[in-house]
Design a protein around this motif. Structure first.
Motif, mmCIF file in Angstrom:
data_model
loop_
_atom_site.group_PDB
_atom_site.id
_atom_site.type_symbol
_atom_site.label_atom_id
_atom_site.label_comp_id
_atom_site.label_asym_id
_atom_site.label_seq_id
_atom_site.Cartn_x
_atom_site.Cartn_y
_atom_site.Cartn_z
ATOM 1 N N TYR A 1 0.863 -1.185 0.000
ATOM 2 C CA TYR A 1 0.000 0.000 0.000
ATOM 3 C C TYR A 1 0.899 1.235 0.000
ATOM 4 O O TYR A 1 2.097 1.150 0.293
ATOM 5 C CB TYR A 1 -0.941 0.006 1.208
ATOM 6 N N ALA A 2 0.301 2.388 -0.366
ATOM 7 C CA ALA A 2 1.029 3.661 -0.396
ATOM 8 C C ALA A 2 2.332 3.539 -1.176
ATOM 9 O O ALA A 2 3.410 3.913 -0.717
ATOM 10 C CB ALA A 2 1.320 4.140 1.033
ATOM 11 N N THR B 1 -4.599 2.125 0.928
ATOM 12 C CA THR B 1 -4.112 2.553 2.236
ATOM 13 C C THR B 1 -3.836 1.333 3.104
ATOM 14 O O THR B 1 -4.179 0.200 2.744
ATOM 15 C CB THR B 1 -5.161 3.424 2.949
ATOM 16 N N GLU B 2 -3.265 1.592 4.262
ATOM 17 C CA GLU B 2 -3.061 0.536 5.249
ATOM 18 C C GLU B 2 -4.394 -0.116 5.615
ATOM 19 O O GLU B 2 -4.504 -1.350 5.688
ATOM 20 C CB GLU B 2 -2.396 1.139 6.489
ATOM 21 N N GLU B 3 -5.421 0.680 5.814
ATOM 22 C CA GLU B 3 -6.738 0.161 6.163
ATOM 23 C C GLU B 3 -7.308 -0.684 5.034
ATOM 24 O O GLU B 3 -7.979 -1.702 5.274
ATOM 25 C CB GLU B 3 -7.688 1.317 6.480
ATOM 26 N N ASP C 1 -9.773 4.777 -1.307
ATOM 27 C CA ASP C 1 -9.238 5.521 -2.454
ATOM 28 C C ASP C 1 -9.277 7.022 -2.153
ATOM 29 O O ASP C 1 -8.332 7.770 -2.457
ATOM 30 C CB ASP C 1 -10.069 5.203 -3.697
ATOM 31 N N CYS C 2 -10.361 7.459 -1.537
ATOM 32 C CA CYS C 2 -10.481 8.869 -1.143
ATOM 33 C C CYS C 2 -9.513 9.214 -0.016
ATOM 34 O O CYS C 2 -8.900 10.296 -0.017
ATOM 35 C CB CYS C 2 -11.910 9.164 -0.695
ATOM 36 N N MET C 3 -9.362 8.305 0.944
ATOM 37 C CA MET C 3 -8.464 8.564 2.071
ATOM 38 C C MET C 3 -7.013 8.645 1.609
ATOM 39 O O MET C 3 -6.225 9.426 2.154
ATOM 40 C CB MET C 3 -8.627 7.479 3.137
ATOM 41 N N ASP D 1 0.081 10.196 -8.162
ATOM 42 C CA ASP D 1 0.465 9.846 -6.793
ATOM 43 C C ASP D 1 -0.630 9.089 -6.046
ATOM 44 O O ASP D 1 -0.459 8.762 -4.871
ATOM 45 C CB ASP D 1 0.819 11.124 -6.010
ATOM 46 N N ASN D 2 -1.752 8.821 -6.712
ATOM 47 C CA ASN D 2 -2.852 8.092 -6.079
ATOM 48 C C ASN D 2 -3.302 6.961 -7.012
ATOM 49 O O ASN D 2 -4.423 6.971 -7.520
ATOM 50 C CB ASN D 2 -4.018 9.052 -5.787
ATOM 51 N N PRO D 3 -2.427 5.961 -7.242
ATOM 52 C CA PRO D 3 -2.767 4.883 -8.184
ATOM 53 C C PRO D 3 -3.883 3.986 -7.642
ATOM 54 O O PRO D 3 -4.125 3.927 -6.435
ATOM 55 C CB PRO D 3 -1.456 4.104 -8.314
ATOM 56 N N MET D 4 -4.557 3.287 -8.545
ATOM 57 C CA MET D 4 -5.645 2.392 -8.152
ATOM 58 C C MET D 4 -5.108 1.171 -7.430
ATOM 59 O O MET D 4 -4.080 0.614 -7.803
ATOM 60 C CB MET D 4 -6.433 1.932 -9.381
ATOM 61 N N GLY D 5 -5.835 0.739 -6.400
ATOM 62 C CA GLY D 5 -5.549 -0.519 -5.742
ATOM 63 C C GLY D 5 -6.154 -1.681 -6.517
ATOM 64 O O GLY D 5 -6.796 -1.503 -7.553
#
Length: 540
Positions: free
Chosen positions: A62-63, A71-73, A151-153, A246-250
């Motif tokens: 993540y990240a 995210t971690e969550e 994704d928002c977080m 900087d916010n790629p898809m999981g």
């Protein structure tokens, strides 16, 4: 420390645990798992480029530039979702002993290994996950919502880091709850725009005399809520922001995009509608408590092998004609053969309907559309003539007339007429026709794989086809017969490499024949003798 009794005990516990998870009876019936768990399996396998199905140990990142979770969550939720009565993902590292000397592990630091499907195959576990349709809209919706919130977080975290702002844990949970409620009415992309504005406001406040960064950051959740509420109240849509690098898809968001067409611009209401339509069309899975039923499994996957990286117009026409066939992924390049692979799923081998397929072929080559009205009239005529099975035969007549009226090339016409005359034409026949239709079609060959049986006794087999060549394809646990990859056999057949095909088929015979070494040689020589005689018959 490494030689201490505690360290020795830890090593002993780890060894025993790893032996346990690799025992033959440590399996799961994937056909009985909830659809959200199966979606997670497919998402992680896709993220790992198929490594999960091959038994690799994966750490869920993540990240980073290529995250499994945003995210971690997000990663923790994926791990928790995989914990059924036996974990779908088993931890294999980052172990320690607790105060009671019980084995424990770090959920974020551990690598994970996929538990095999009943029978010992991880590949079949993933195949089931890919082929099983969504049959519970609520579970699929919750999975999408959890991933979308994170994704928002992740976007919020990036924006706050830019301005050296941070939220305390309670404020983070408040923000998550605000976003969770809002995403039923807005999209992730619209949520990003409210986050950006809220962080910009907080950054401006942090520079004022009576503010500091901590106090300014605490305004972010309220600002996000206020911007969303104002938009919904005024009926003025929020601006939708594009995804930033900087916010790629999981993994889950990527799967939602490729499998369902759900993007960051899809609202929660639209996503729910998609899942509800999928669930309404999904066949009901038998429950164990259903009296007199055996919990039958029947799942099927088809790999189409293509000459280029896209489906041709004709290929798309014929795929769209099949109600029970859907595109899962691809086409993607297989570098060793130069062919491209498109993955399809259908609910049964009989999910392929040859009449709509042939009707689309005829229309593509100049025939008039075979409309429902034309089919109905042909069926009524067949009924008036007293033909048994007038529904099918009327439909067959309508399609046959379209094929006759079309401008099909001779090679394609021969294949189409053969399919019309065949008692039960299948995907191998369709593949032969499409190969004859080159260059209008990019299809070179296919491999169909299916699992059927009960959860206790099941088989997995299929067909490899390329033009006039076809052979059976069987999976016995993690052993595949022929032992070569299906795409390699198709590539060999397409380029006339009969020696490679012969070697693969010979290896299949050896693999399924069990006898002592001293008996193997005379048996194989006898086989050569009979095969040579058969070859002479074909030549004559």
């Amino acid at each position: 420390m490494t030689n201490s009794p505690k360290a020795a005990l830890l090593e002993e516990r780890i060894r025993a645990y790893l032996n346990e998870i690799e025992s033959p009876d440590r399996t799961l019936d994937y056909a009985a798992l909830p659809c959200d768990v199966l979606l997670v399996v497919q998402a992680i396998n896709d993220w790992s480029n198929g490594a999960l199905a091959e038994g690799a140990d994966l750490r869920l990142s993540y990240a980073c530039a290529d995250p499994c979770g945003a995210t971690e969550e997000d990663v923790l939720q994926l791990v928790e979702r995989s914990r059924t009565d036996r974990a779908v993902l088993s931890p294999v590292s980052a172990f320690n002993l607790n105060d009671k000397d019980e084995l424990c592990y770090s959920k974020l630091q551990s690598a994970y290994r996929l538990t095999p499907h009943r029978g010992g195959s991880r590949r079949d576990a993933v195949m089931i996950a890919e082929a099983q349709p969504v049959d519970d809209a609520d579970l699929a919706m919750k999975l999408w919502l959890d991933a979308s919130v994170e994704d928002c977080m992740a976007y919020l975290e990036h924006q706050m880091q830019t301005h050296e702002l941070a939220l305390e844990p309670p404020e983070r949970e408040t923000t998550r709850n605000i976003l969770r409620n809002a995403l039923m009415n807005i999209s992730v992309a619209q949520a990003w725009s409210t986050i950006w504005r809220a962080v910009q406001n907080a950054a401006a406040l942090s520079t004022r005399q009576y503010y500091n960064r901590a106090k300014a950051a605490r305004t972010i959740p309220k600002k996000i809520d206020a911007f969303i509420t104002a938009s919904l109240t005024s009926k003025q849509p929020l601006q939708a922001y594009d995804r930033i690098a900087d916010n790629p898809m999981g993994a889950v968001q990527t799967l939602m995009n490729t499998r369902f067409g759900i993007t960051e611009r899809t609202t929660g209401a639209q996503a729910r509608q998609i899942f509800m339509e999928q669930a309404a069309a999904a066949p009901r899975r038998r429950q164990e408590e259903d009296e007199g039923e055996d919990d039958w499994i029947e799942l099927h996957r088809v790999e189409l092998y293509l000459r280029s990286g896209e489906l041709s117009e004709l290929d798309r026409f014929v795929l769209n004609s099949q109600v029970d066939v859907r595109l899962l992924a691809g086409p993607e390049l297989d570098e060793s053969t130069g062919l491209y692979v498109a993955a399809l799923a259908m609910s049964s081998w009989y999910g392929f309907d040859p009449l709509p397929f042939l009707a689309e072929i005829a229309v593509y080559f100049g025939a008039s559309a075979v409309t429902p009205e034309i089919i109905r009239k042909a069926q009524e005529q067949a009924k008036a003539e007293g033909i048994k099975g007038h529904i099918y035969h009327g439909h067959l007549r309508a399609v046959s007339a379209a094929v006759a009226a079309s401008r099909l090339p001779d090679s394609v016409r021969r294949e189409a007429e053969a399919m019309l005359d065949a008692p039960a034409p299948d995907l191998a026949d369709a593949c032969r026709l499409l190969k004859a239709a080159q260059p209008e079609s990019n299809v070179v060959g296919l491999c169909w794989r299916g699992i059927e049986g009960t959860k206790d006794e099941w088989t997995s087999d299929g067909i490899i086809a390329c033009g006039t060549f076809s052979t059976r394809y069987a999976a016995l646990g993690d052993r595949y017969l022929p032992p070569a990859r299906p795409i390699d056999l198709v590539a060999a057949a397409a380029t006339g490499k009969t020696d490679a095909l012969g070697a693969a088929l010979a290896a299949s015979i050896v693999n399924v024949t069990a006898c002592p070494p001293e008996e193997a040689e005379p048996l194989l020589r006898a086989l050569i003798k009979h095969l040579t005689a058969l070859a002479e018959q074909f030549r004559n």
